[in-house]
Design a protein around this motif. Structure first.
Motif, mmCIF file in Angstrom:
data_model
loop_
_atom_site.group_PDB
_atom_site.id
_atom_site.type_symbol
_atom_site.label_atom_id
_atom_site.label_comp_id
_atom_site.label_asym_id
_atom_site.label_seq_id
_atom_site.Cartn_x
_atom_site.Cartn_y
_atom_site.Cartn_z
ATOM 1 N N GLY A 13 38.604 23.497 34.060
ATOM 2 C CA GLY A 13 39.878 22.837 34.295
ATOM 3 C C GLY A 13 41.091 23.739 34.133
ATOM 4 N N ASN A 14 40.895 24.934 33.584
ATOM 5 C CA ASN A 14 42.012 25.863 33.348
ATOM 6 C C ASN A 14 42.102 26.963 34.395
ATOM 7 N N VAL A 15 41.207 26.958 35.382
ATOM 8 C CA VAL A 15 41.154 28.063 36.347
ATOM 9 C C VAL A 15 42.454 28.174 37.144
ATOM 10 N N ASP A 16 43.007 27.055 37.605
ATOM 11 C CA ASP A 16 44.248 27.124 38.390
ATOM 12 C C ASP A 16 45.398 27.709 37.575
ATOM 13 N N ALA A 17 45.456 27.374 36.302
ATOM 14 C CA ALA A 17 46.487 27.951 35.432
ATOM 15 C C ALA A 17 46.273 29.454 35.279
ATOM 16 N N GLY A 18 45.005 29.864 35.218
ATOM 17 C CA GLY A 18 44.696 31.291 35.133
ATOM 18 C C GLY A 18 45.107 32.035 36.393
ATOM 19 N N ILE A 19 44.881 31.430 37.547
ATOM 20 C CA ILE A 19 45.290 32.049 38.816
ATOM 21 C C ILE A 19 46.807 32.213 38.862
ATOM 22 N N ALA A 20 47.524 31.161 38.471
ATOM 23 C CA ALA A 20 48.985 31.229 38.470
ATOM 24 C C ALA A 20 49.483 32.317 37.521
ATOM 25 N N PHE A 21 48.834 32.464 36.382
ATOM 26 C CA PHE A 21 49.211 33.506 35.416
ATOM 27 C C PHE A 21 49.040 34.902 36.016
ATOM 28 N N ARG A 73 46.069 40.477 28.209
ATOM 29 C CA ARG A 73 44.670 40.025 28.273
ATOM 30 C C ARG A 73 44.438 38.850 27.320
ATOM 31 N N ASP A 74 44.992 38.974 26.118
ATOM 32 C CA ASP A 74 44.844 37.887 25.143
ATOM 33 C C ASP A 74 45.499 36.605 25.662
ATOM 34 N N ARG A 75 46.624 36.756 26.337
ATOM 35 C CA ARG A 75 47.305 35.584 26.900
ATOM 36 C C ARG A 75 46.441 34.944 27.999
ATOM 37 N N GLY A 76 45.814 35.783 28.821
ATOM 38 C CA GLY A 76 44.911 35.257 29.848
ATOM 39 C C GLY A 76 43.752 34.491 29.230
ATOM 40 N N ARG A 77 43.205 35.024 28.152
ATOM 41 C CA ARG A 77 42.110 34.334 27.450
ATOM 42 C C ARG A 77 42.578 32.987 26.915
ATOM 43 N N ASP A 78 43.783 32.957 26.343
ATOM 44 C CA ASP A 78 44.293 31.706 25.797
ATOM 45 C C ASP A 78 44.526 30.667 26.899
ATOM 46 N N ILE A 79 45.022 31.121 28.044
ATOM 47 C CA ILE A 79 45.290 30.200 29.153
ATOM 48 C C ILE A 79 43.989 29.637 29.717
ATOM 49 N N LEU A 80 42.990 30.497 29.866
ATOM 50 C CA LEU A 80 41.715 30.045 30.428
ATOM 51 C C LEU A 80 40.869 29.296 29.403
ATOM 52 N N GLY A 81 41.168 29.490 28.131
ATOM 53 C CA GLY A 81 40.539 28.683 27.093
ATOM 54 C C GLY A 81 39.132 29.075 26.727
ATOM 55 N N GLY A 82 38.821 30.375 26.727
ATOM 56 C CA GLY A 82 37.467 30.791 26.362
ATOM 57 C C GLY A 82 37.442 32.196 25.811
ATOM 58 N N SER A 83 36.276 32.813 25.874
ATOM 59 C CA SER A 83 36.114 34.175 25.374
ATOM 60 C C SER A 83 36.352 35.175 26.498
ATOM 61 N N MET A 84 36.439 36.463 26.146
ATOM 62 C CA MET A 84 36.590 37.487 27.180
ATOM 63 C C MET A 84 35.817 38.742 26.787
ATOM 64 N N GLN A 85 35.448 39.494 27.808
ATOM 65 C CA GLN A 85 34.733 40.763 27.640
ATOM 66 C C GLN A 85 35.412 41.813 28.507
ATOM 67 N N VAL A 86 35.684 42.976 27.930
ATOM 68 C CA VAL A 86 36.355 44.057 28.652
ATOM 69 C C VAL A 86 35.359 45.187 28.911
ATOM 70 N N ASP A 87 35.289 45.660 30.162
ATOM 71 C CA ASP A 87 34.406 46.763 30.535
ATOM 72 C C ASP A 87 35.178 47.774 31.373
#
Length: 200
Positions: A13-21, A73-87
């Motif tokens: 449900g947070n994907v559209d907010a992530g795209i806008a970000f 990156r942390d802001r993107g994680r907060d907006i999408l509402g989950g964990s993140m992995q950087v490679d």
């Protein structure tokens, strides 16, 4: 050329907010950083998994940007509402005729030099002959012996029609390199502003 991918395991449900970000904040910010050659965003609306990939002229530019981009990156994680992995990756192959609508990403493990050679000689020419093909790239991580193959397609129907042939091609490449396919995932291409030159 190098790339940094940030995989977000967010909420659907947070994907559209992530795209806008990405469109309104992350993309414009990256455009101003020296050595950056753009950003793309892949999204899976069903699972919430998203991959933001930035490209860089060299490893030093990518490393130098890390601290500056940590907050966004942390802001993107907060907006999408989950964990993140950087490679971080080296871009071994990039071939594009146009930007597509969706992408299939395949992660393979094995002899990276062998897989790169097979990709250039055996896989890319076959992909180019496939209806609806737009682009393909190969990223390699020499510290993990992992590579990521991304193929973009004009439509989801074209991508779906290519599944069987792509699976056979990548399976053969992995076997030839003494490796295996680790994961395959399909995404919509939500944002495409990468300026990586042709590398084949």
């Amino acid at each position: 050329m190098y790339a940094r991918s940030v995989t977000f395991h967010g909420r659907p449900g947070n994907v559209d907010a992530g795209i806008a970000f990405v469109k309104n904040e992350a993309g414009p910010m990256l455009d101003k950083i020296e050595g950056c050659r753009g950003l793309s965003l892949l999204v899976d609306r069903q699972t919430g998994q998203c991959i933001a990939t930035s490209s860089w002229v060299n490893a030093a530019a990518m490393r130098d940007s890390d601290a500056q981009l940590r907050t966004i990156r942390d802001r993107g994680r907060d907006i999408l509402g989950g964990s993140m992995q950087v490679d971080e990756w080296e871009i071994a192959v990039m071939h594009r005729t146009q930007h597509g609508e969706c992408c299939r990403v395949s992660w393979l493990q094995g002899d990276l030099d062998a897989m790169t050679a097979t990709f250039r000689v055996g896989i890319l020419p076959e992909l180019e002959r496939t209806l609806g093909f737009c682009s393909a790239s190969l990223l390699v991580n020499r510290s993990t012996d992992l590579c990521g193959v991304t193929a973009a397609w004009e439509t989801r129907a074209a991508m779906e029609a290519s599944r069987s042939a792509a699976e056979d091609l990548l399976g053969r490449a992995a076997r030839d390199a003494g490796g295996e396919i680790v994961e395959v995932h399909e995404f919509d291409l939500a944002y495409a502003h990468l300026h990586v030159p042709e590398m084949v």
